[in-house]
Design a protein around this motif. Structure first.
Motif, PDB file in Angstrom:
ATOM      1  N   ARG A  97       0.807  -1.222   0.000  1.00  0.00           N
ATOM      2  CA  ARG A  97       0.000   0.000   0.000  1.00  0.00           C
ATOM      3  C   ARG A  97       0.843   1.277   0.000  1.00  0.00           C
ATOM      4  N   ALA A  98       2.134   1.153   0.213  1.00  0.00           N
ATOM      5  CA  ALA A  98       2.998   2.329   0.339  1.00  0.00           C
ATOM      6  C   ALA A  98       3.803   2.565  -0.926  1.00  0.00           C
ATOM      7  N   ALA A  99       3.915   3.836  -1.312  1.00  0.00           N
ATOM      8  CA  ALA A  99       4.692   4.205  -2.496  1.00  0.00           C
ATOM      9  C   ALA A  99       6.166   4.414  -2.172  1.00  0.00           C
ATOM     10  N   ASP A 100       6.453   4.892  -0.950  1.00  0.00           N
ATOM     11  CA  ASP A 100       7.841   5.131  -0.556  1.00  0.00           C
ATOM     12  C   ASP A 100       7.998   4.869   0.938  1.00  0.00           C
ATOM     13  N   ARG A 101       9.220   5.069   1.436  1.00  0.00           N
ATOM     14  CA  ARG A 101       9.515   4.743   2.837  1.00  0.00           C
ATOM     15  C   ARG A 101       8.749   5.638   3.808  1.00  0.00           C
ATOM     16  N   THR A 102       8.582   6.898   3.466  1.00  0.00           N
ATOM     17  CA  THR A 102       7.861   7.820   4.341  1.00  0.00           C
ATOM     18  C   THR A 102       6.406   7.395   4.489  1.00  0.00           C
ATOM     19  N   GLU A 103       5.784   7.057   3.375  1.00  0.00           N
ATOM     20  CA  GLU A 103       4.401   6.598   3.420  1.00  0.00           C
ATOM     21  C   GLU A 103       4.298   5.266   4.171  1.00  0.00           C
ATOM     22  N   LEU A 104       5.280   4.405   3.989  1.00  0.00           N
ATOM     23  CA  LEU A 104       5.308   3.131   4.701  1.00  0.00           C
ATOM     24  C   LEU A 104       5.365   3.341   6.209  1.00  0.00           C
ATOM     25  N   ALA A 105       6.213   4.267   6.651  1.00  0.00           N
ATOM     26  CA  ALA A 105       6.310   4.566   8.083  1.00  0.00           C
ATOM     27  C   ALA A 105       4.982   5.095   8.617  1.00  0.00           C
ATOM     28  N   GLY A 106       4.301   5.912   7.827  1.00  0.00           N
ATOM     29  CA  GLY A 106       3.009   6.441   8.252  1.00  0.00           C
ATOM     30  C   GLY A 106       1.952   5.365   8.384  1.00  0.00           C
TER      31      GLY A 106
END
Length: 128
Positions: A97-106
């Protein structure tokens, strides 16, 4: 006596494994680190330790709980007898569901905050 050479005269080969360097972490280890960071942030916002075990599994079981719709991203198992409560975060559904690491952390933080809020009987927005 000189350096030992192989049968083609090229000499000794290098080491079989790369030296361990911080940049060489696996995606799994990176995800585990995000889960630990989210737990520390939740503890900081709550002002006390979570008092539960954390676990990361690849995918949720194929038998979802009756209240779950779609694919579970995390699941809280309540404390039983001598066992503490356990929060399981599912890596693959979250990383997809995440596009990048920042979105993944969120997303990791949101999933964990929702489960911890449920455990404490609080609104998940209070932990956001």
């Amino acid at each position: 006596m000189g350096r030992r050479r192989d049968r083609r005269g090229h000499g000794m080969r290098g080491p079989l494994a790369w030296p361990p360097v911080p940049v060489m972490t696996t995606r799994r280890a990176d995800f585990d680190e995000l889960v630990l960071d989210a737990a520390e942030e939740l503890e900081r916002r709550l002002g006390h330790e979570l008092g539960l075990e954390l676990a990361v599994e690849e995918v949720p079981p194929s038998d979802p709980a009756p209240w779950e719709h779609g694919v579970a991203l995390g699941r809280l198992f309540p404390a039983e007898r001598a066992l503490p409560a356990r929060l399981v975060v599912y890596r693959r559904p979250i990383t997809q569901r995440a596009a990048d690491r920042t979105e993944l952390a969120g997303i990791v933080y949101e999933v964990m905050a929702e489960q911890v809020a449920r455990m404490l009987g609080r609104d998940p927005d209070d932990l956001a």
